[in-house]
Design an enzyme around this catalytic site. Structure first.
Site, mmCIF file in Angstrom:
data_model
loop_
_atom_site.group_PDB
_atom_site.id
_atom_site.type_symbol
_atom_site.label_atom_id
_atom_site.label_comp_id
_atom_site.label_asym_id
_atom_site.label_seq_id
_atom_site.Cartn_x
_atom_site.Cartn_y
_atom_site.Cartn_z
ATOM 1 N N ARG A 59 0.857 -1.191 0.000
ATOM 2 C CA ARG A 59 0.000 0.000 0.000
ATOM 3 C C ARG A 59 0.887 1.232 0.000
ATOM 4 O O ARG A 59 2.099 1.134 0.127
ATOM 5 C CB ARG A 59 -1.018 -0.012 1.141
ATOM 6 C CG ARG A 59 -0.679 -0.683 2.420
ATOM 7 C CD ARG A 59 0.431 -0.048 3.200
ATOM 8 N NE ARG A 59 0.181 1.374 3.395
ATOM 9 C CZ ARG A 59 1.101 2.272 3.603
ATOM 10 N NH1 ARG A 59 2.382 1.936 3.649
ATOM 11 N NH2 ARG A 59 0.799 3.539 3.788
ATOM 12 N N GLY A 60 0.239 2.409 -0.113
ATOM 13 C CA GLY A 60 1.006 3.643 -0.288
ATOM 14 C C GLY A 60 1.098 3.911 -1.788
ATOM 15 O O GLY A 60 1.436 2.999 -2.568
ATOM 16 N N ALA A 61 0.783 5.137 -2.187
ATOM 17 C CA ALA A 61 0.609 5.435 -3.612
ATOM 18 C C ALA A 61 1.804 5.021 -4.492
ATOM 19 O O ALA A 61 1.626 4.286 -5.473
ATOM 20 C CB ALA A 61 0.273 6.917 -3.778
ATOM 21 N N ARG A 102 -7.602 -0.500 -6.840
ATOM 22 C CA ARG A 102 -7.874 0.612 -5.905
ATOM 23 C C ARG A 102 -8.038 1.885 -6.742
ATOM 24 O O ARG A 102 -7.262 2.101 -7.683
ATOM 25 C CB ARG A 102 -6.730 0.796 -4.893
ATOM 26 C CG ARG A 102 -6.634 -0.346 -3.882
ATOM 27 C CD ARG A 102 -5.702 -0.015 -2.736
ATOM 28 N NE ARG A 102 -6.327 0.833 -1.749
ATOM 29 C CZ ARG A 102 -5.670 1.382 -0.729
ATOM 30 N NH1 ARG A 102 -4.366 1.200 -0.588
ATOM 31 N NH2 ARG A 102 -6.302 2.114 0.162
ATOM 32 N N GLN A 209 -2.182 2.477 9.960
ATOM 33 C CA GLN A 209 -0.903 2.559 9.247
ATOM 34 C C GLN A 209 0.120 3.373 10.034
ATOM 35 O O GLN A 209 1.328 3.172 9.901
ATOM 36 C CB GLN A 209 -1.093 3.193 7.861
ATOM 37 C CG GLN A 209 -1.792 2.321 6.846
ATOM 38 C CD GLN A 209 -3.292 2.526 6.833
ATOM 39 O OE1 GLN A 209 -3.899 2.890 7.845
ATOM 40 N NE2 GLN A 209 -3.908 2.299 5.691
ATOM 41 N N ASP A 250 -2.018 10.747 -2.132
ATOM 42 C CA ASP A 250 -2.428 9.694 -3.071
ATOM 43 C C ASP A 250 -2.782 10.252 -4.446
ATOM 44 O O ASP A 250 -2.655 9.569 -5.454
ATOM 45 C CB ASP A 250 -3.617 8.913 -2.502
ATOM 46 C CG ASP A 250 -3.130 8.001 -1.395
ATOM 47 O OD1 ASP A 250 -2.993 8.474 -0.248
ATOM 48 O OD2 ASP A 250 -2.841 6.827 -1.679
ATOM 49 N N ASN A 260 -5.386 12.312 0.545
ATOM 50 C CA ASN A 260 -4.493 11.457 1.343
ATOM 51 C C ASN A 260 -5.363 10.707 2.347
ATOM 52 O O ASN A 260 -6.583 10.904 2.397
ATOM 53 C CB ASN A 260 -3.414 12.305 2.031
ATOM 54 C CG ASN A 260 -2.300 11.442 2.616
ATOM 55 O OD1 ASN A 260 -1.756 10.574 1.923
ATOM 56 N ND2 ASN A 260 -1.960 11.645 3.873
ATOM 57 N N LYS A 261 -4.742 9.874 3.136
ATOM 58 C CA LYS A 261 -5.463 9.014 4.091
ATOM 59 C C LYS A 261 -6.502 9.796 4.890
ATOM 60 O O LYS A 261 -6.238 10.920 5.322
ATOM 61 C CB LYS A 261 -4.437 8.358 5.015
ATOM 62 C CG LYS A 261 -4.990 7.434 6.069
ATOM 63 C CD LYS A 261 -5.912 6.355 5.527
ATOM 64 C CE LYS A 261 -5.258 5.498 4.475
ATOM 65 N NZ LYS A 261 -6.228 4.632 3.763
HETATM 66 O O1 MRU Z 1 -4.604 3.097 2.212
HETATM 67 P P1 MRU Z 1 -3.127 3.315 2.106
HETATM 68 O O2 MRU Z 1 -2.362 2.747 3.254
HETATM 69 O O3 MRU Z 1 -2.586 2.872 0.764
HETATM 70 O O4 MRU Z 1 -2.983 4.891 2.181
HETATM 71 C C1 MRU Z 1 -1.704 5.438 2.025
HETATM 72 C C2 MRU Z 1 -1.668 6.896 2.205
HETATM 73 O O5 MRU Z 1 -2.677 7.563 2.298
HETATM 74 C C3 MRU Z 1 -0.316 7.510 2.157
HETATM 75 O O6 MRU Z 1 -0.243 8.589 3.032
HETATM 76 C C4 MRU Z 1 -0.083 8.001 0.726
HETATM 77 O O7 MRU Z 1 -0.272 6.971 -0.194
HETATM 78 C C5 MRU Z 1 1.267 8.532 0.542
HETATM 79 S S1 MRU Z 1 2.446 7.225 0.496
HETATM 80 C C6 MRU Z 1 3.975 7.831 0.122
#
Ligand code: MRU
Length: 361
Positions: A59-61, A102, A209, A250, A260-261
């Protein structure tokens, strides 16, 4: 030994690793098991890659983008003997499957687009040769992502002073990218430059996270980290414990509105109330200039079970309604600056974004 592997995060387990050549497989650190277990999974089918992305094993963009690029190779491994039109048809089908894993992180679509365009450019090549090129492209995306993280770190570190305490939300670190992260790359670079930096990590409900991942990687790298419940951010700011907020992204629209999250927007509002700088750290692959503003960013709706039965125990009465958007959008006016690999965008306006992204690297 694989030719390319994501740098260690103070553990011997890479986050994303391609094993072997075009008939190889994609090995991922299963982040759903952290911080208790460091186990990997091996993806040998596109369905396994989609499942890994959807269930947040990876996970993470930026990490999702790198994974999707390798996912294309995983999905085409068995098609080398097909004729070119069958191969192209399969490519279309697997990019579609990966694209549906996603919806919010634009890096996923950006990476798939790179793979699709590469195949289109080699219109007369044999499937086996295109597959090699697609693997090389995935490796290039991984290597570039690592370099982008390093450059984000360099630019962002200048914004932090010795002794600063930074609040972050979710995980935008080595676990979320092919390199040192985005928001956390800034912290790692500042520490490497000799500054004493401490971090407050929001635990980041509902999937934690912040407490499971950010605290795990920071502590392994020797950066002092304090975990707080999301609801404590206002208090620690008011108590003067925080000097800056840094988060990842994201998807960033053309005007700077940033997805973002979930919970990031609340933190941005709190930072404004307490007069603190609110920084977003993200590579250029996270910008989506086709969207004029954040209202157009698709927001992933996740399962109510993440809230009703998070980590195994029922915490909501049976039959009660639950709303679980995975991301929110922070309006550009709440963002002090966006730290990219090309430099720092400040003020955050459509014009400044356009100028910086148009400049050659
Ligand atoms: O749902 P996730 O864990 O994929 O969400 C991730 C985030 O929101 C991160 O903050 C974002 O992707 C930046 S990662 C460098």
């Amino acid at each position: 030994m694989p030719l390319h592997s994501v740098p260690m995060i103070a553990t011997s387990t890479p986050v994303i690793e391609w094993v072997g050549e075009t008939d190889g497989c994609l090995r991922l650190l299963d982040q759903t098991l952290l911080p208790c277990e460091t186990k990997t999974i091996e993806c040998r089918s596109v369905e396994q890659v989609v499942e890994a992305i959807r269930s947040l094993r990876v996970r993470g963009a930026p990490a999702i983008g790198v994974t999707a690029a390798y996912g294309v190779v995983v999905g085409l491994r068995e098609s080398v003997t097909a004729d070119r039109s069958q191969f192209d048809e399969r490519l279309r089908a697997i990019t579609q499957q990966l694209a549906e894993s996603r919806p919010t992180a634009v890096n996923l679509f950006w990476a798939l687009d790179r793979q699709r365009r590469l195949a289109e450019r080699s219109a007369t090549a044999l499937p086996a040769d295109i597959l090699k090129a697609l693997l090389a492209e995935a490796r290039a995306i991984e290597v570039e992502d690592r370099a982008m993280c390093a450059a984000i770190g360099r630019h962002g570190a200048e914004l932090l002073k010795d002794g600063d305490v930074v609040l972050t939300h979710c995980n935008a670190g080595a676990l979320a990218t092919a390199g040192d992260g985005t928001a956390l790359a800034v912290i790692y670079a500042a520490v490497a430059a000799g500054k004493q930096i401490r971090v407050f990590a929001d635990e980041t409900r509902p999937l934690l996270q912040g407490s499971r991942l950010t605290a795990w990687e920071l502590s392994r790298r020797g950066v002092p980290v304090t975990v707080i419940c999301d609801s404590m951010a206002a208090t620690v700011m008011r108590q003067g414990k925080i000097q800056a907020v840094i988060v990842g992204a994201d998807r960033i629209a053309a005007n700077g509105d940033t997805a973002n999250k979930i919970g990031t927007y609340s933190v941005a509002c709190l930072a404004k109330t307490h007069g603190l700088p609110f920084y977003v750290a993200a590579p250029s692959s996270t910008f989506d200039l086709s969207l004029t503003n954040g209202e157009q960013i698709p927001i992933e709706a996740r399962s109510p079970a993440e809230i009703t039965h998070g980590f195994g125990r029922q915490t909501v009465p049976e039959g009660v309604d639950v709303y679980n958007p995975a991301f929110d959008v922070t309006p550009a006016e709440l963002i002090t600056a966006i730290i990219t690999e090309r430099g720092v965008i400040q003020p955050v306006t459509a014009e400044e974004i356009r100028i910086l992204l148009a400049a050659s690297t």
